[in-house]
Write a protein that holds these residues in place. Sequence first.
Motif, PDB file in Angstrom:
ATOM      1  N   ASN A  58      -3.547  16.794  -0.505  1.00 29.53           N
ATOM      2  CA  ASN A  58      -4.423  15.802  -1.124  1.00 29.53           C
ATOM      3  C   ASN A  58      -3.812  14.425  -0.928  1.00 29.53           C
ATOM      4  OD1 ASN A  58      -4.909  18.441  -2.868  1.00 29.53           O
ATOM      5  ND2 ASN A  58      -6.743  17.169  -2.939  1.00 29.53           N
ATOM      6  N   LEU A  59      -4.561  13.541  -0.270  1.00 30.90           N
ATOM      7  CA  LEU A  59      -4.072  12.210   0.058  1.00 30.90           C
ATOM      8  C   LEU A  59      -4.756  11.182  -0.828  1.00 30.90           C
ATOM      9  CD1 LEU A  59      -4.842  13.792   3.050  1.00 30.90           C
ATOM     10  CD2 LEU A  59      -3.212  12.042   3.756  1.00 30.90           C
ATOM     11  N   ALA A  60      -3.995  10.191  -1.274  1.00 33.91           N
ATOM     12  CA  ALA A  60      -4.563   9.092  -2.052  1.00 33.91           C
ATOM     13  C   ALA A  60      -3.840   7.805  -1.703  1.00 33.91           C
ATOM     14  CB  ALA A  60      -4.449   9.357  -3.551  1.00 33.91           C
ATOM     15  N   LEU A  61      -4.602   6.791  -1.344  1.00 36.25           N
ATOM     16  CA  LEU A  61      -4.067   5.458  -1.085  1.00 36.25           C
ATOM     17  C   LEU A  61      -4.193   4.639  -2.363  1.00 36.25           C
ATOM     18  CD1 LEU A  61      -3.210   3.018   0.742  1.00 36.25           C
ATOM     19  CD2 LEU A  61      -5.666   2.678   1.156  1.00 36.25           C
ATOM     20  N   GLY A  62      -3.087   4.045  -2.792  1.00 35.17           N
ATOM     21  CA  GLY A  62      -3.099   3.224  -3.986  1.00 35.17           C
ATOM     22  C   GLY A  62      -2.519   1.853  -3.734  1.00 35.17           C
ATOM     23  N   LEU A  63      -2.962   0.896  -4.532  1.00 34.69           N
ATOM     24  CA  LEU A  63      -2.441  -0.462  -4.479  1.00 34.69           C
ATOM     25  C   LEU A  63      -2.339  -0.962  -5.904  1.00 34.69           C
ATOM     26  CD1 LEU A  63      -1.622  -2.572  -2.305  1.00 34.69           C
ATOM     27  CD2 LEU A  63      -3.906  -3.558  -2.566  1.00 34.69           C
ATOM     28  N   ALA A  64      -1.153  -1.429  -6.285  1.00 34.18           N
ATOM     29  CA  ALA A  64      -0.902  -1.949  -7.637  1.00 34.18           C
ATOM     30  C   ALA A  64      -1.277  -0.925  -8.701  1.00 34.18           C
ATOM     31  CB  ALA A  64      -1.669  -3.248  -7.856  1.00 34.18           C
ATOM     32  N   GLY A  65      -1.034   0.354  -8.401  1.00 29.38           N
ATOM     33  CA  GLY A  65      -1.258   1.410  -9.377  1.00 29.38           C
ATOM     34  C   GLY A  65      -2.667   1.935  -9.445  1.00 29.38           C
ATOM     35  N   GLU A  66      -3.583   1.397  -8.633  1.00 28.19           N
ATOM     36  CA  GLU A  66      -4.973   1.838  -8.651  1.00 28.19           C
ATOM     37  C   GLU A  66      -5.308   2.545  -7.345  1.00 28.19           C
ATOM     38  OE1 GLU A  66      -7.030   1.702 -11.192  1.00 28.19           O
ATOM     39  OE2 GLU A  66      -5.518   0.706 -12.435  1.00 28.19           O
ATOM     40  N   PRO A 125       0.847  -1.204   0.000  1.00 24.61           N
ATOM     41  CA  PRO A 125       0.000   0.000   0.000  1.00 24.61           C
ATOM     42  C   PRO A 125       0.874   1.244   0.000  1.00 24.61           C
ATOM     43  CG  PRO A 125      -0.039  -1.037   2.151  1.00 24.61           C
ATOM     44  CD  PRO A 125       0.704  -1.973   1.250  1.00 24.61           C
ATOM     45  N   LEU A 126       0.470   2.229  -0.751  1.00 23.11           N
ATOM     46  CA  LEU A 126       1.262   3.437  -0.905  1.00 23.11           C
ATOM     47  C   LEU A 126       0.322   4.637  -0.836  1.00 23.11           C
ATOM     48  CD1 LEU A 126       4.152   3.807  -3.449  1.00 23.11           C
ATOM     49  CD2 LEU A 126       2.576   5.694  -3.073  1.00 23.11           C
ATOM     50  N   VAL A 127       0.676   5.624  -0.028  1.00 23.17           N
ATOM     51  CA  VAL A 127      -0.114   6.855   0.083  1.00 23.17           C
ATOM     52  C   VAL A 127       0.717   8.014  -0.445  1.00 23.17           C
ATOM     53  CG1 VAL A 127      -1.158   8.536   1.649  1.00 23.17           C
ATOM     54  CG2 VAL A 127      -1.525   6.094   2.027  1.00 23.17           C
ATOM     55  N   ASN A 128       0.150   8.757  -1.394  1.00 26.21           N
ATOM     56  CA  ASN A 128       0.789   9.973  -1.881  1.00 26.21           C
ATOM     57  C   ASN A 128       0.164  11.171  -1.181  1.00 26.21           C
ATOM     58  OD1 ASN A 128       2.629  11.283  -3.935  1.00 26.21           O
ATOM     59  ND2 ASN A 128       0.710  12.344  -4.401  1.00 26.21           N
ATOM     60  N   LEU A 129       1.033  12.071  -0.668  1.00 24.68           N
ATOM     61  CA  LEU A 129       0.587  13.320  -0.066  1.00 24.68           C
ATOM     62  C   LEU A 129       1.039  14.452  -0.978  1.00 24.68           C
ATOM     63  CD1 LEU A 129       1.694  11.318   2.439  1.00 24.68           C
ATOM     64  CD2 LEU A 129       0.698  13.178   3.780  1.00 24.68           C
ATOM     65  N   ASP A 130       0.087  15.072  -1.635  1.00 30.42           N
ATOM     66  CA  ASP A 130       0.368  16.183  -2.539  1.00 30.42           C
ATOM     67  C   ASP A 130       0.145  17.467  -1.746  1.00 30.42           C
ATOM     68  OD1 ASP A 130       0.944  17.097  -5.312  1.00 30.42           O
ATOM     69  OD2 ASP A 130      -1.050  17.992  -5.132  1.00 30.42           O
ATOM     70  N   ILE A 131       1.245  18.085  -1.294  1.00 26.21           N
ATOM     71  CA  ILE A 131       1.168  19.203  -0.364  1.00 26.21           C
ATOM     72  C   ILE A 131       1.543  20.486  -1.102  1.00 26.21           C
ATOM     73  CG2 ILE A 131       1.872  20.081   1.883  1.00 26.21           C
ATOM     74  CD1 ILE A 131       2.882  17.276   2.559  1.00 26.21           C
ATOM     75  N   GLY A 132       0.565  21.352  -1.231  1.00 21.71           N
ATOM     76  CA  GLY A 132       0.785  22.603  -1.929  1.00 21.71           C
ATOM     77  C   GLY A 132       0.576  23.796  -1.019  1.00 21.71           C
TER      78      GLY A 132
END
Length: 489
Positions: free
Chosen positions: A174-182, A162-169
């Motif tokens: 903006n947080l998004a949890l992804g698994l296998a690219g989805e 599991p991977l969470v991207n934090l897009d901090i501006g």
Amino acid sequence: MHDPPRGAGAGATRAPDPGGTRRVTLIGVDFGSTTASAVVASAALTRAAGTGRVEIGALEERYRSEMALTPFAGDAVDLDAAAALLDRWLAEAGVEPGSLFGGGAIITGLAARRRNADALAQRIRARLGEALLAVAEDPCLESWVAFMGSAAPLSRARPGEPLVNLDIGGGTTNLALGLAGEVQRTGCLLVGARHVALDPRSRRIQALSPEAQAAFDHLGLRRGPGDPLSQAEAEAVAAFHVTLLEAALEGRADAFAAPAAARHVLVPFVLPEGAAAPTLTFSGGVGELIYAGLAGRPLPEPAHHGDLGVDLARAILASARLTARVATPASMGRATAYGLLRHATQLSGATLFLPRPARLPLRDLPILARLSPASADADLDRAADLFRRSPRGACLEIVLDDLSAPALRHLGGRLAGALRRAGPIPDHPLVLLTARNAGKALGGYVTGWGALPLDLLVIDEVEARGARFVQIGQLCDQVLPVSFYGMTP
């Protein structure tokens, strides 16, 4: 992608290559709290040998704008200055009106909260084309495109992690949890660098957002515009923001019960029950500072950019929770623009049901319901009634498992019956969306092969991804570019 020279022309849609491949032009534009940018690329529409499906591939960056400050005039976006920026980018990229195939633009963070943000979206749409995505403030879409533009390749390379991207501006994380690219989950916190605007030299406060004022009150900071903000006070605000990020990633909903914390939640980020601790990636302006710090490079002096971006980056770097498992994506800083360019547009299947292509493009159609052969007649009747009352037209998402002729005939007949029971068939279009390859057959069965006077379009092999609205472009090589927005968390 390689780094092109500034101002290198992107060109319009090109003639097909000898092998039948056609080059098209894609764009991603992001007007954020602090900065604005654009990326233009060319891509190939290639027909897969095994399936015959047309796919977007061979992406080549052709133009990347310099980062520009988002222009503001008081409490509004400076529309003329923003339009001039976009005109300059399009001219430098060599993009001709009407030549864009896909991608989109999004107005994010504090820019999206200005009173004329929708007017900016209209200006953008007038330049990019009616069919391309152009929206003001869609936090879940922004989370999704930032993940796709930044972390998706890493996530696909680590399919079980599991991977969470934090897009901090400037205005949001903006947080998004992804698994296998989805993308599996999204959320948005009003945590960013620009909630406190400072004079870089005097460190006097120039402006506070309502969220910053709530944080100041919570921390007992009696400061306002015109007052100096000490370094210790700036660090206290950044530390408060970090506690919110940590709580979101640890699934501690109780941490947002206090009024000051609750004020910072735009869309709650809820991890699945029992989820393993995710690896983190960062993007956005603060994300760039974080990776610079992780690489051992010196950060600018606090207040260098007239905000708390450096302080927030340093507070994140000091957090054991936020730096325990960090991965580095290939694309940083422009994740939203890249994500829009590459992932905002899907291609339909080749078995479209499209009796009236002159109807296209279609913009801002609501997705009213998600139906399947298991749906009750009452569900179909409600969807048909909503469609009749939607003056612009509407979409229904159709979930199909059985693609046999009897199954499609039965479902098509039930949909036709619901439409007839709803009253006179309206003139506005109805779009059916399905992930399966069944467009022509389903459209034929719904309309009785022309007997039902319905302006119907069936688009197959597209995923609505929980979106609420859709935009549909012009027919190109027997496929349609389709964009979704208004995504649910």
